[in-house]
Design a protein around this motif. Structure first.
Motif, PDB file in Angstrom:
ATOM      1  N   ALA A   1       0.850  -1.196   0.000  1.00  0.00           N
ATOM      2  CA  ALA A   1       0.000   0.000   0.000  1.00  0.00           C
ATOM      3  C   ALA A   1       0.881   1.239   0.000  1.00  0.00           C
ATOM      4  N   MET A   2       0.260   2.363  -0.378  1.00  0.00           N
ATOM      5  CA  MET A   2       1.033   3.570  -0.595  1.00  0.00           C
ATOM      6  C   MET A   2       1.292   4.327   0.692  1.00  0.00           C
ATOM      7  N   LYS A   3       1.277   3.615   1.814  1.00  0.00           N
ATOM      8  CA  LYS A   3       1.630   4.338   3.027  1.00  0.00           C
ATOM      9  C   LYS A   3       3.136   4.381   3.145  1.00  0.00           C
ATOM     10  N   ILE A   4       3.803   3.944   2.063  1.00  0.00           N
ATOM     11  CA  ILE A   4       5.264   3.844   2.072  1.00  0.00           C
ATOM     12  C   ILE A   4       5.920   5.143   2.505  1.00  0.00           C
ATOM     13  N   ASN A   5       5.319   6.271   2.149  1.00  0.00           N
ATOM     14  CA  ASN A   5       5.996   7.540   2.448  1.00  0.00           C
ATOM     15  C   ASN A   5       5.422   8.249   3.660  1.00  0.00           C
ATOM     16  N   GLN A   6       4.594   7.539   4.474  1.00  0.00           N
ATOM     17  CA  GLN A   6       3.898   8.300   5.520  1.00  0.00           C
ATOM     18  C   GLN A   6       4.843   8.808   6.610  1.00  0.00           C
ATOM     19  N   ASN A   7       6.044   8.229   6.714  1.00  0.00           N
ATOM     20  CA  ASN A   7       6.998   8.732   7.707  1.00  0.00           C
ATOM     21  C   ASN A   7       8.221   9.368   7.068  1.00  0.00           C
ATOM     22  N   THR A   8       8.108   9.702   5.774  1.00  0.00           N
ATOM     23  CA  THR A   8       9.282  10.167   5.043  1.00  0.00           C
ATOM     24  C   THR A   8       9.265  11.674   4.813  1.00  0.00           C
ATOM     25  N   VAL A   9      10.391  12.301   5.113  1.00  0.00           N
ATOM     26  CA  VAL A   9      10.633  13.691   4.738  1.00  0.00           C
ATOM     27  C   VAL A   9      11.806  13.691   3.765  1.00  0.00           C
ATOM     28  N   LEU A  10      11.654  14.369   2.649  1.00  0.00           N
ATOM     29  CA  LEU A  10      12.775  14.521   1.722  1.00  0.00           C
ATOM     30  C   LEU A  10      13.143  15.995   1.715  1.00  0.00           C
ATOM     31  N   GLN A  11      14.334  16.308   2.203  1.00  0.00           N
ATOM     32  CA  GLN A  11      14.722  17.708   2.325  1.00  0.00           C
ATOM     33  C   GLN A  11      15.738  18.081   1.251  1.00  0.00           C
ATOM     34  N   GLY A  12      15.331  19.002   0.373  1.00  0.00           N
ATOM     35  CA  GLY A  12      16.221  19.487  -0.679  1.00  0.00           C
ATOM     36  C   GLY A  12      16.671  20.902  -0.375  1.00  0.00           C
ATOM     37  N   GLN A  13      17.232  21.557  -1.381  1.00  0.00           N
ATOM     38  CA  GLN A  13      17.736  22.918  -1.169  1.00  0.00           C
ATOM     39  C   GLN A  13      16.595  23.906  -1.030  1.00  0.00           C
ATOM     40  N   ARG A  14      15.725  23.948  -2.041  1.00  0.00           N
ATOM     41  CA  ARG A  14      14.615  24.906  -2.013  1.00  0.00           C
ATOM     42  C   ARG A  14      13.387  24.307  -1.352  1.00  0.00           C
ATOM     43  N   VAL A  15      13.137  23.035  -1.680  1.00  0.00           N
ATOM     44  CA  VAL A  15      11.883  22.437  -1.212  1.00  0.00           C
ATOM     45  C   VAL A  15      12.129  21.253  -0.298  1.00  0.00           C
ATOM     46  N   THR A  16      11.161  21.044   0.583  1.00  0.00           N
ATOM     47  CA  THR A  16      11.126  19.855   1.431  1.00  0.00           C
ATOM     48  C   THR A  16       9.792  19.179   1.169  1.00  0.00           C
ATOM     49  N   LEU A  17       9.827  17.860   0.953  1.00  0.00           N
ATOM     50  CA  LEU A  17       8.604  17.110   0.699  1.00  0.00           C
ATOM     51  C   LEU A  17       8.205  16.364   1.970  1.00  0.00           C
ATOM     52  N   VAL A  18       6.944  16.543   2.367  1.00  0.00           N
ATOM     53  CA  VAL A  18       6.423  15.832   3.540  1.00  0.00           C
ATOM     54  C   VAL A  18       5.107  15.150   3.154  1.00  0.00           C
ATOM     55  N   PRO A  19       4.732  14.080   3.886  1.00  0.00           N
ATOM     56  CA  PRO A  19       3.464  13.409   3.572  1.00  0.00           C
ATOM     57  C   PRO A  19       2.290  14.365   3.777  1.00  0.00           C
ATOM     58  N   MET A 126      12.936  15.438  -7.184  1.00  0.00           N
ATOM     59  CA  MET A 126      12.971  14.675  -5.935  1.00  0.00           C
ATOM     60  C   MET A 126      11.925  13.560  -5.953  1.00  0.00           C
ATOM     61  N   MET A 127      10.737  13.877  -6.463  1.00  0.00           N
ATOM     62  CA  MET A 127       9.680  12.860  -6.540  1.00  0.00           C
ATOM     63  C   MET A 127      10.060  11.762  -7.539  1.00  0.00           C
ATOM     64  N   MET A 128      10.645  12.153  -8.674  1.00  0.00           N
ATOM     65  CA  MET A 128      11.048  11.152  -9.667  1.00  0.00           C
ATOM     66  C   MET A 128      12.120  10.225  -9.102  1.00  0.00           C
ATOM     67  N   SER A 129      13.080  10.824  -8.411  1.00  0.00           N
ATOM     68  CA  SER A 129      14.157  10.040  -7.816  1.00  0.00           C
ATOM     69  C   SER A 129      13.588   9.070  -6.774  1.00  0.00           C
ATOM     70  N   TYR A 130      12.635   9.562  -5.979  1.00  0.00           N
ATOM     71  CA  TYR A 130      11.976   8.713  -4.970  1.00  0.00           C
ATOM     72  C   TYR A 130      11.239   7.557  -5.661  1.00  0.00           C
ATOM     73  N   GLY A 131      10.548   7.880  -6.753  1.00  0.00           N
ATOM     74  CA  GLY A 131       9.801   6.855  -7.492  1.00  0.00           C
ATOM     75  C   GLY A 131      10.711   5.781  -8.072  1.00  0.00           C
ATOM     76  N   VAL A 132      11.862   6.216  -8.595  1.00  0.00           N
ATOM     77  CA  VAL A 132      12.821   5.279  -9.193  1.00  0.00           C
ATOM     78  C   VAL A 132      13.443   4.399  -8.101  1.00  0.00           C
ATOM     79  N   VAL A 193      19.756  15.583  -1.607  1.00  0.00           N
ATOM     80  CA  VAL A 193      18.516  15.436  -0.832  1.00  0.00           C
ATOM     81  C   VAL A 193      18.746  14.533   0.378  1.00  0.00           C
ATOM     82  N   GLU A 194      18.289  15.001   1.539  1.00  0.00           N
ATOM     83  CA  GLU A 194      18.387  14.189   2.749  1.00  0.00           C
ATOM     84  C   GLU A 194      17.033  13.567   3.048  1.00  0.00           C
ATOM     85  N   GLU A 195      17.052  12.278   3.401  1.00  0.00           N
ATOM     86  CA  GLU A 195      15.806  11.618   3.796  1.00  0.00           C
ATOM     87  C   GLU A 195      15.765  11.559   5.320  1.00  0.00           C
ATOM     88  N   LYS A 196      14.663  12.014   5.894  1.00  0.00           N
ATOM     89  CA  LYS A 196      14.527  12.034   7.351  1.00  0.00           C
ATOM     90  C   LYS A 196      13.196  11.391   7.715  1.00  0.00           C
TER      91      LYS A 196
END
Length: 210
Positions: A1-19, A126-132, A193-196
């Motif tokens: 199931a797609m809860k794969i990213n529910q605890n994932t933060v991806l922190q980049g230079q300009r943007v940070t991705l959170v669930p 960042m999303m593409m890299s995460y998907g790959v 990108v740092e994954e936290k």
């Protein structure tokens, strides 16, 4: 199931991705009142209640992966709640049940002051890299309204090629097949990108969790 990213933060230079959590819904809902964004995302305006339901279903859907895009600079100072540093969202849909390696990607930079500054580009990479790396995606598609030239142009800069035009829906389909060379390029573009791990933001006082 797609809860794969529910605890994932991806922190980049300009943007940070959170669930996408319920704490993000009020701001997201406010954005989607904009007729321009409704047009660009081909979506109908929802009530706040429906938006909360949508957030829950997106979180639980096996075929969607959604991150909220935050402004790294504002967010990493921690002085600002997620909701106050939100600039957009990025989604990956697994649209083809026959082919789980195909991901359809969508990016929305909803805050006008953040457009044209590289936020969408970094979030998409960042999303593409995460998907790959995490979802086994080897092919990306993006479907974009014909009038959205900025977005079409951005995807072309990310090596996507136009493969189809649908004149009924007035949208263009762009595609990228991730060869070994593309994969190396993608990982290079995102090696900063740092994954936290993510702690869910507390809801603002007075908001009841339904």
């Amino acid at each position: 199931a797609m809860k794969i990213n529910q605890n994932t933060v991806l922190q980049g230079q300009r943007v940070t991705l959170v669930p996408y959590t319920s704490a993000h819904v009020p701001r997201y809902h406010k954005w989607m009142q904009s007729e321009e964004l409704q047009r660009l995302t081909a979506s109908e305006p929802l009530s706040l209640e429906q938006e909360y339901e949508m957030q829950r279903s997106w979180r639980d859907d096996a075929d969607k992966c959604t991150f909220i895009v935050l402004d790294t600079e504002r967010w990493s100072g921690q002085a600002c709640a997620d909701e106050d540093c939100m600039v957009g969202d990025v989604n990956l849909f697994l649209t083809d049940t026959e082919d789980p390696t195909l991901g359809e990607i969508e990016i929305m930079i909803a805050e006008p002051s953040y457009r044209g500054r590289g936020f969408g580009k970094e979030a998409t990479l960042m999303m593409m890299s995460y998907g790959v790396r995490n979802l086994g995606i080897t092919k990306f598609e993006a479907k974009i309204g014909q009038e959205n030239e900025a977005s079409i142009c951005m995807f072309k800069k990310l090596h996507f090629k136009e493969v189809a035009v649908n004149s009924v829906f007035q949208e263009v389909t762009l595609r990228l097949d991730v060869s070994d060379q593309e994969r190396r390029w993608l990982l290079e573009q995102t090696n900063h990108v740092e994954e936290k791990s993510y702690t869910e933001p507390k809801l603002p006082a007075g908001v009841l969790e339904t």
